[in-house]
Design an enzyme around this catalytic site. Structure first.
Site, PDB file in Angstrom:
ATOM      1  N   HIS A  52       0.932  -0.904  -0.592  1.00 44.00           N
ATOM      2  CA  HIS A  52       0.146   0.430   0.036  1.00 44.00           C
ATOM      3  C   HIS A  52       0.907   1.203  -0.267  1.00 44.00           C
ATOM      4  CE1 HIS A  52      -3.594  -2.055   2.064  1.00 44.00           C
ATOM      5  NE2 HIS A  52      -3.768  -2.445   1.176  1.00 44.00           N
ATOM      6  N   GLU A  54       1.257   3.775   2.128  1.00 41.52           N
ATOM      7  CA  GLU A  54       1.341   4.144   3.135  1.00 41.52           C
ATOM      8  C   GLU A  54       2.031   3.648   3.639  1.00 41.52           C
ATOM      9  OE1 GLU A  54      -1.937   3.622   1.996  1.00 41.52           O
ATOM     10  OE2 GLU A  54      -3.304   4.197   3.684  1.00 41.52           O
ATOM     11  N   CYS A  83      -6.312   2.108   5.577  1.00 43.08           N
ATOM     12  CA  CYS A  83      -6.970   0.487   6.024  1.00 43.08           C
ATOM     13  C   CYS A  83      -6.491   0.386   7.279  1.00 43.08           C
ATOM     14  CB  CYS A  83      -6.492  -0.534   4.846  1.00 43.08           C
ATOM     15  SG  CYS A  83      -5.258  -0.819   5.442  1.00 43.08           S
ATOM     16  N   CYS A  86      -2.616   0.084   7.428  1.00 43.32           N
ATOM     17  CA  CYS A  86      -1.703   1.298   7.595  1.00 43.32           C
ATOM     18  C   CYS A  86      -1.855   1.720   8.993  1.00 43.32           C
ATOM     19  CB  CYS A  86      -2.515   1.900   6.188  1.00 43.32           C
ATOM     20  SG  CYS A  86      -2.272   0.740   4.666  1.00 43.32           S
TER      21      CYS A  86
END
Length: 149
Positions: A52, A54, A83, A86
């Site tokens: 991801h 992040e 999410c 993260c």
């Protein structure tokens, strides 16, 4: 001092490099406002479910800043509400501030579905500002998913 809007604009710019991945961008800013790291989603590109934006930005920033993993005083700007993975990572990295664009009612872990970052049971709780350039961030995602259908 760099504004929250400028931080999210930088994340939007990072999202444009996502290619086949969902266009989400993240940028980590040092306490003085300089960019430490930026990334876009790369799950498809890397074949990695944890890639991801992040996570990738936090990893790169931690390699450059502080004692190797603590990002005290830093701000993470991202185009979409993080999410659970993260949100947990930014808490563990000791990020001081989170600024994000669009809300994510299905998986958001900063207020929408869960509120991981402000859970009083945790020993670190970053400052949070959500909804910054919300429509621009949401539009980017809507355009992407429209082309996928």
């Amino acid at each position: 001092m760099i504004s929250s809007e400028d931080m999210v604009r930088a994340a939007l710019n990072a999202a444009t490099n996502a290619g086949a991945d969902v266009p989400i961008g993240a940028v980590v800013f040092a306490p003085d406002g300089t960019v430490l790291a930026e990334a876009c989603n790369a799950r498809e590109t890397l074949g990695d479910p944890t890639a991801h934006a992040e996570i990738l930005a936090l990893r790169a920033a931690a390699a450059k800043y502080g004692d190797g993993w603590r990002l005290d005083g830093c701000t993470l700007a991202v185009t979409l509400e993080p999410c659970t993975m993260c949100a947990g990572a930014l808490v563990l990295a000791r990020v001081s501030r989170l600024v994000f664009g669009a809300w994510e009612p299905k998986t958001g872990a900063v207020a929408s579905l869960w509120d991981v970052v402000r859970d009083r049971r945790l020993n670190h709780r970053p400052e949070v500002e959500g909804g910054v350039l919300e429509q621009e961030c949401a539009d980017l995602l809507e355009r992407f998913f429209r082309t996928q259908r």
